[in-house]
Design an enzyme around this catalytic site. Structure first.
Site, PDB file in Angstrom:
ATOM      1  N   THR A  98       0.876  -1.178   0.000  1.00  0.00           N
ATOM      2  CA  THR A  98       0.000   0.000   0.000  1.00  0.00           C
ATOM      3  C   THR A  98       0.911   1.226   0.000  1.00  0.00           C
TER       4      THR A  98
ATOM      5  N   PHE B 212       2.261  -7.977  11.231  1.00  0.00           N
ATOM      6  CA  PHE B 212       2.334  -6.512  11.358  1.00  0.00           C
ATOM      7  C   PHE B 212       1.350  -5.806  10.438  1.00  0.00           C
TER       8      PHE B 212
ATOM      9  N   THR C 262      -1.442  -2.692  19.607  1.00  0.00           N
ATOM     10  CA  THR C 262      -1.080  -1.331  20.022  1.00  0.00           C
ATOM     11  C   THR C 262      -1.678  -0.963  21.376  1.00  0.00           C
ATOM     12  N   ASP C 263      -1.016  -0.022  22.060  1.00  0.00           N
ATOM     13  CA  ASP C 263      -1.569   0.490  23.323  1.00  0.00           C
ATOM     14  C   ASP C 263      -2.875   1.247  23.110  1.00  0.00           C
ATOM     15  N   GLU C 264      -3.121   1.656  21.855  1.00  0.00           N
ATOM     16  CA  GLU C 264      -4.318   2.476  21.602  1.00  0.00           C
ATOM     17  C   GLU C 264      -5.612   1.705  21.843  1.00  0.00           C
TER      18      GLU C 264
ATOM     19  N   TYR D 107      -9.184   3.563  13.802  1.00  0.00           N
ATOM     20  CA  TYR D 107      -7.967   2.734  13.761  1.00  0.00           C
ATOM     21  C   TYR D 107      -7.895   1.825  14.989  1.00  0.00           C
TER      22      TYR D 107
ATOM     23  N   LYS E  11      -8.091  -2.323  15.488  1.00  0.00           N
ATOM     24  CA  LYS E  11      -7.043  -3.139  16.120  1.00  0.00           C
ATOM     25  C   LYS E  11      -7.638  -3.921  17.301  1.00  0.00           C
TER      26      LYS E  11
ATOM     27  N   ASN F  55       4.063   4.233  21.187  1.00  0.00           N
ATOM     28  CA  ASN F  55       4.481   4.918  19.941  1.00  0.00           C
ATOM     29  C   ASN F  55       5.933   4.638  19.578  1.00  0.00           C
TER      30      ASN F  55
ATOM     31  N   PRO G  56       2.945  21.248  12.026  1.00  0.00           N
ATOM     32  CA  PRO G  56       1.564  21.367  12.515  1.00  0.00           C
ATOM     33  C   PRO G  56       1.367  20.668  13.865  1.00  0.00           C
TER      34      PRO G  56
ATOM     35  N   ASN H 251       3.695  16.236  23.180  1.00  0.00           N
ATOM     36  CA  ASN H 251       4.059  16.447  21.772  1.00  0.00           C
ATOM     37  C   ASN H 251       4.883  17.713  21.580  1.00  0.00           C
TER      38      ASN H 251
ATOM     39  N   ARG I   7      -7.038  16.964  16.306  1.00  0.00           N
ATOM     40  CA  ARG I   7      -7.541  15.716  15.702  1.00  0.00           C
ATOM     41  C   ARG I   7      -8.878  15.383  16.384  1.00  0.00           C
ATOM     42  N   PRO I   8      -9.928  15.010  15.643  1.00  0.00           N
ATOM     43  CA  PRO I   8     -11.185  14.623  16.299  1.00  0.00           C
ATOM     44  C   PRO I   8     -10.974  13.403  17.203  1.00  0.00           C
ATOM     45  N   GLY I   9     -11.493  13.463  18.419  1.00  0.00           N
ATOM     46  CA  GLY I   9     -11.387  12.326  19.347  1.00  0.00           C
ATOM     47  C   GLY I   9      -9.968  12.064  19.819  1.00  0.00           C
TER      48      GLY I   9
HETATM   49  P1  NAD Z   1       3.086   0.896   8.501  1.00  0.00           P
HETATM   50  O1  NAD Z   1       1.857   1.628   8.094  1.00  0.00           O
HETATM   51  O2  NAD Z   1       4.393   1.578   8.385  1.00  0.00           O
HETATM   52  O3  NAD Z   1       3.200  -0.470   7.667  1.00  0.00           O
HETATM   53  C1  NAD Z   1       2.089  -1.283   7.417  1.00  0.00           C
HETATM   54  C2  NAD Z   1       2.492  -2.299   6.343  1.00  0.00           C
HETATM   55  O4  NAD Z   1       1.363  -3.161   6.122  1.00  0.00           O
HETATM   56  C3  NAD Z   1       2.843  -1.659   4.991  1.00  0.00           C
HETATM   57  O5  NAD Z   1       4.006  -2.245   4.476  1.00  0.00           O
HETATM   58  C4  NAD Z   1       1.642  -1.987   4.119  1.00  0.00           C
HETATM   59  O6  NAD Z   1       1.960  -2.115   2.740  1.00  0.00           O
HETATM   60  C5  NAD Z   1       1.201  -3.309   4.722  1.00  0.00           C
HETATM   61  N1  NAD Z   1      -0.236  -3.584   4.456  1.00  0.00           N
HETATM   62  C6  NAD Z   1      -1.275  -2.744   4.631  1.00  0.00           C
HETATM   63  N2  NAD Z   1      -2.421  -3.342   4.239  1.00  0.00           N
HETATM   64  C7  NAD Z   1      -2.087  -4.595   3.827  1.00  0.00           C
HETATM   65  C8  NAD Z   1      -2.825  -5.689   3.320  1.00  0.00           C
HETATM   66  N3  NAD Z   1      -4.167  -5.629   3.137  1.00  0.00           N
HETATM   67  N4  NAD Z   1      -2.160  -6.839   3.018  1.00  0.00           N
HETATM   68  C9  NAD Z   1      -0.812  -6.919   3.182  1.00  0.00           C
HETATM   69  N5  NAD Z   1      -0.056  -5.894   3.634  1.00  0.00           N
HETATM   70  C10 NAD Z   1      -0.695  -4.749   3.950  1.00  0.00           C
HETATM   71  O7  NAD Z   1       2.796   0.411   9.986  1.00  0.00           O
HETATM   72  P2  NAD Z   1       3.798   0.320  11.242  1.00  0.00           P
HETATM   73  O8  NAD Z   1       3.822   1.624  11.911  1.00  0.00           O
HETATM   74  O9  NAD Z   1       5.028  -0.357  10.837  1.00  0.00           O
HETATM   75  O10 NAD Z   1       2.937  -0.666  12.173  1.00  0.00           O
HETATM   76  C11 NAD Z   1       3.037  -2.073  12.009  1.00  0.00           C
HETATM   77  C12 NAD Z   1       2.121  -2.758  13.000  1.00  0.00           C
HETATM   78  O11 NAD Z   1       2.460  -2.360  14.325  1.00  0.00           O
HETATM   79  C13 NAD Z   1       0.640  -2.384  12.825  1.00  0.00           C
HETATM   80  O12 NAD Z   1      -0.124  -3.541  13.053  1.00  0.00           O
HETATM   81  C14 NAD Z   1       0.387  -1.352  13.910  1.00  0.00           C
HETATM   82  O13 NAD Z   1      -0.948  -1.387  14.330  1.00  0.00           O
HETATM   83  C15 NAD Z   1       1.324  -1.835  14.991  1.00  0.00           C
HETATM   84  N6  NAD Z   1       1.851  -0.797  15.910  1.00  0.00           N
HETATM   85  C16 NAD Z   1       2.404   0.341  15.421  1.00  0.00           C
HETATM   86  C17 NAD Z   1       2.936   1.268  16.311  1.00  0.00           C
HETATM   87  C18 NAD Z   1       3.599   2.533  15.811  1.00  0.00           C
HETATM   88  O14 NAD Z   1       3.931   3.395  16.635  1.00  0.00           O
HETATM   89  N7  NAD Z   1       3.842   2.705  14.531  1.00  0.00           N
HETATM   90  C19 NAD Z   1       2.861   1.044  17.685  1.00  0.00           C
HETATM   91  C20 NAD Z   1       2.262  -0.141  18.140  1.00  0.00           C
HETATM   92  C21 NAD Z   1       1.762  -1.058  17.253  1.00  0.00           C
HETATM   93  O1  DAU Z   2       0.444   4.328  20.378  1.00  0.00           O
HETATM   94  C1  DAU Z   2       0.744   3.494  19.303  1.00  0.00           C
HETATM   95  C2  DAU Z   2       0.232   4.115  18.024  1.00  0.00           C
HETATM   96  O2  DAU Z   2       1.082   5.223  17.755  1.00  0.00           O
HETATM   97  C3  DAU Z   2       0.220   3.154  16.850  1.00  0.00           C
HETATM   98  O3  DAU Z   2      -0.705   2.124  17.120  1.00  0.00           O
HETATM   99  C4  DAU Z   2      -0.184   3.885  15.558  1.00  0.00           C
HETATM  100  O4  DAU Z   2      -0.094   3.005  14.461  1.00  0.00           O
HETATM  101  C5  DAU Z   2       0.765   5.039  15.355  1.00  0.00           C
HETATM  102  O5  DAU Z   2       0.384   5.771  14.217  1.00  0.00           O
HETATM  103  C6  DAU Z   2       0.778   5.949  16.585  1.00  0.00           C
HETATM  104  O6  DAU Z   2      -0.484   6.657  16.731  1.00  0.00           O
HETATM  105  P1  DAU Z   2      -0.538   8.196  17.180  1.00  0.00           P
HETATM  106  O7  DAU Z   2      -1.819   8.751  16.716  1.00  0.00           O
HETATM  107  O8  DAU Z   2      -0.176   8.353  18.607  1.00  0.00           O
HETATM  108  O9  DAU Z   2       0.730   8.749  16.297  1.00  0.00           O
HETATM  109  P2  DAU Z   2       0.910  10.037  15.389  1.00  0.00           P
HETATM  110  O10 DAU Z   2       2.350  10.068  15.006  1.00  0.00           O
HETATM  111  O11 DAU Z   2      -0.112  10.150  14.327  1.00  0.00           O
HETATM  112  O12 DAU Z   2       0.658  11.222  16.435  1.00  0.00           O
HETATM  113  C7  DAU Z   2       1.412  11.325  17.628  1.00  0.00           C
HETATM  114  C8  DAU Z   2       0.889  12.517  18.398  1.00  0.00           C
HETATM  115  O13 DAU Z   2       1.220  13.723  17.682  1.00  0.00           O
HETATM  116  C9  DAU Z   2      -0.614  12.558  18.559  1.00  0.00           C
HETATM  117  O14 DAU Z   2      -0.930  13.123  19.818  1.00  0.00           O
HETATM  118  C10 DAU Z   2      -1.083  13.488  17.452  1.00  0.00           C
HETATM  119  C11 DAU Z   2       0.048  14.470  17.332  1.00  0.00           C
HETATM  120  N1  DAU Z   2       0.300  15.026  15.976  1.00  0.00           N
HETATM  121  C12 DAU Z   2       0.448  14.153  14.944  1.00  0.00           C
HETATM  122  C13 DAU Z   2       0.703  14.603  13.671  1.00  0.00           C
HETATM  123  C14 DAU Z   2       0.823  13.639  12.505  1.00  0.00           C
HETATM  124  C15 DAU Z   2       0.447  16.397  15.789  1.00  0.00           C
HETATM  125  O15 DAU Z   2       0.336  17.200  16.753  1.00  0.00           O
HETATM  126  N2  DAU Z   2       0.702  16.849  14.527  1.00  0.00           N
HETATM  127  C16 DAU Z   2       0.811  16.015  13.455  1.00  0.00           C
HETATM  128  O16 DAU Z   2       1.003  16.510  12.309  1.00  0.00           O
END
Ligand code: NAD
Ligand code: DAU
Length: 336
Positions: A36, A81, A125-127, A150, A154, A179, A205, A249, A273-275
């Site tokens: 994707t 993942f 995720t912790d979310e 999201y 999960k 995160n 932002p 942040n 962000r909403p919610g």
């Molecule tokens: P990411 O968005 O960087 O990567 C997601 C990957 O999944 C991409 O390579 C995408 O191509 C693939 N994908 C999406 N839809 C697919 C489908 N239908 N079939 C096959 N592949 C598909 O995500 P990330 O940040 O690396 O997160 C990975 C996992 O860890 C997720 O499950 C997320 O919920 C979890 N997680 C993320 C965080 C974080 O802070 N990023 C924290 C805790 C848990």
């Molecule tokens: O907690 C784990 C989660 O962390 C994962 O499950 C998600 O996949 C991952 O995307 C992340 O979610 P968050 O919503 O916490 O991450 P994000 O980087 O989008 O935002 C982090 C914080 O920063 C959040 O409070 C929103 C704020 N933010 C984010 C963006 C993109 C801003 O203030 N400005 C921005 O432009």
């Protein structure tokens, strides 16, 4: 040596996990990813020629494709993942989140059962726990109270994994992490977005008052936790991983600007962000006590390393921002 099917291995955390397995074990790795917008095979150019590595393009929500992949590769273990992972996108349209995160997880559970995969590690995720006030921590027993499309998708996937354990006696482990940040994170998430914008002199932002708190963990610390859960976790158990690094942040953003030698004038407060969940904080004592895991990086070390990486690998994120990264698969794989 095991054959490990890693779903979503072309994404941020998945690619770091694939690299860790190829460089630090003798396992075979099959990276199954739909590519994707978040999937980027340029995340793995340094390990792609490893003879223990195979890439398969496939959609986890497509049962026929997954049947073909499991029949061809017969994995011993699945580490899952693949997901739609960005909260803001789920606010705009939750369709792909339900399809991939919920339906896709069930398809993988079904194939893992049919093809007798020994263990299924579900990366969550912790979310799923919702939002905290100023005090307290999420434990594995905190009830799920997901607030965004999201996190709701999960949470649904976590329950499907739980159901597979209880109904079908499958060996599944669920990991929930806070995160992540580090190399190869798509520049839509807070830290890489702020670094790239600051380097380009663009506005940073900040949603709402900037005082939402996240518990930041360096990506390889998370990957080590997943590996520990894969190797030593108990079937049916949930393990929390956190970085022990809660920061508002606005603190993170100002720190990025300070370390890059840029001024606070780039900060731009925008509509919230909403919610928007206020605070996440993880109690990882179960993983520490039972898996012998702990994070190796302080936030200061991890952020410095991350900044250095984004400065040194500018072409990586510029190719992501321009869309050029999406040509890589066509050039390297599609013609084979
Ligand atoms: P990411 O968005 O960087 O990567 C997601 C990957 O999944 C991409 O390579 C995408 O191509 C693939 N994908 C999406 N839809 C697919 C489908 N239908 N079939 C096959 N592949 C598909 O995500 P990330 O940040 O690396 O997160 C990975 C996992 O860890 C997720 O499950 C997320 O919920 C979890 N997680 C993320 C965080 C974080 O802070 N990023 C924290 C805790 C848990
Ligand atoms: O907690 C784990 C989660 O962390 C994962 O499950 C998600 O996949 C991952 O995307 C992340 O979610 P968050 O919503 O916490 O991450 P994000 O980087 O989008 O935002 C982090 C914080 O920063 C959040 O409070 C929103 C704020 N933010 C984010 C963006 C993109 C801003 O203030 N400005 C921005 O432009």
């Amino acid at each position: 040596m095991s054959k490990i099917l890693v779903t979503g291995g072309a994404g941020f955390i998945g690619s770091n996990f694939v690299r860790m397995l190829l460089n630090g074990s003798d396992h075979e790795v099959v990276n199954l990813d739909a590519l994707t917008y978040a999937g980027n095979l340029e995340n793995l150019t340094d390990v792609a020629s490893n003879p223990r590595y195979t890439f398969v393009k496939g959609d986890i929500a497509d049962s026929a494709q997954m049947d073909e992949a499991f029949a061809a590769h017969r994995p011993d273990l699945v580490v899952h993942f693949a997901a739609e992972s960005h909260v803001d996108r789920s606010v705009l349209d939750a369709t792909a989140f339900v399809r991939t995160n919920v339906q896709g997880t069930q398809v993988l559970l079904d194939k893992s059962r049919i093809y007798k995969t020994k263990r299924f590690v579900h990366v969550s995720t912790d979310e799923v726990y919702g939002s905290l006030g100023p005090w307290g921590f999420f434990t594995e027993d905190t009830p799920m109270q997901a607030n965004s499309p999201y996190s709701a998708s999960k949470a649904a996937s976590d329950l499907l994994v739980r159901a597979a354990v209880h109904t079908h006696g499958m060996d599944c482990v669920i990991t929930r992490c806070s995160n992540n940040y580090g190399p190869y994170q798509f520049p839509e998430k807070l830290i890489p977005l702020m670094i790239a914008n600051a380097l380009e002199g663009k506005h940073l932002p900040v949603y709402g008052d900037g005082k939402n708190v996240r518990d930041w963990i360096y990506v390889t610390d998370h990957c080590e936790g997943i590996r520990a859960a894969m190797e030593r976790g108990q079937a049916g158990e949930v393990y929390n991983f956190g970085g022990n690094a809660e920061r508002e942040n606005i603190y993170v953003i100002k720190e990025i600007l300070r370390l890059l030698g840029k001024g606070d004038n780039l900060i731009h407060y925008v509509k919230d962000r909403p919610g928007h969940d206020r605070r996440y904080a993880m109690d990882s004592s179960k993983a520490r006590a039972t898996l012998g895991w702990e994070p190796r990086h302080t936030f200061e070390q991890g952020l410095r390393q991350t900044l250095d990486w984004y400065v040194q690998n500018r072409s990586w994120w510029e190719r992501v921002r321009s869309g050029a990264y999406q040509d890589y698969y066509k050039q390297q794989y599609a013609s084979r």
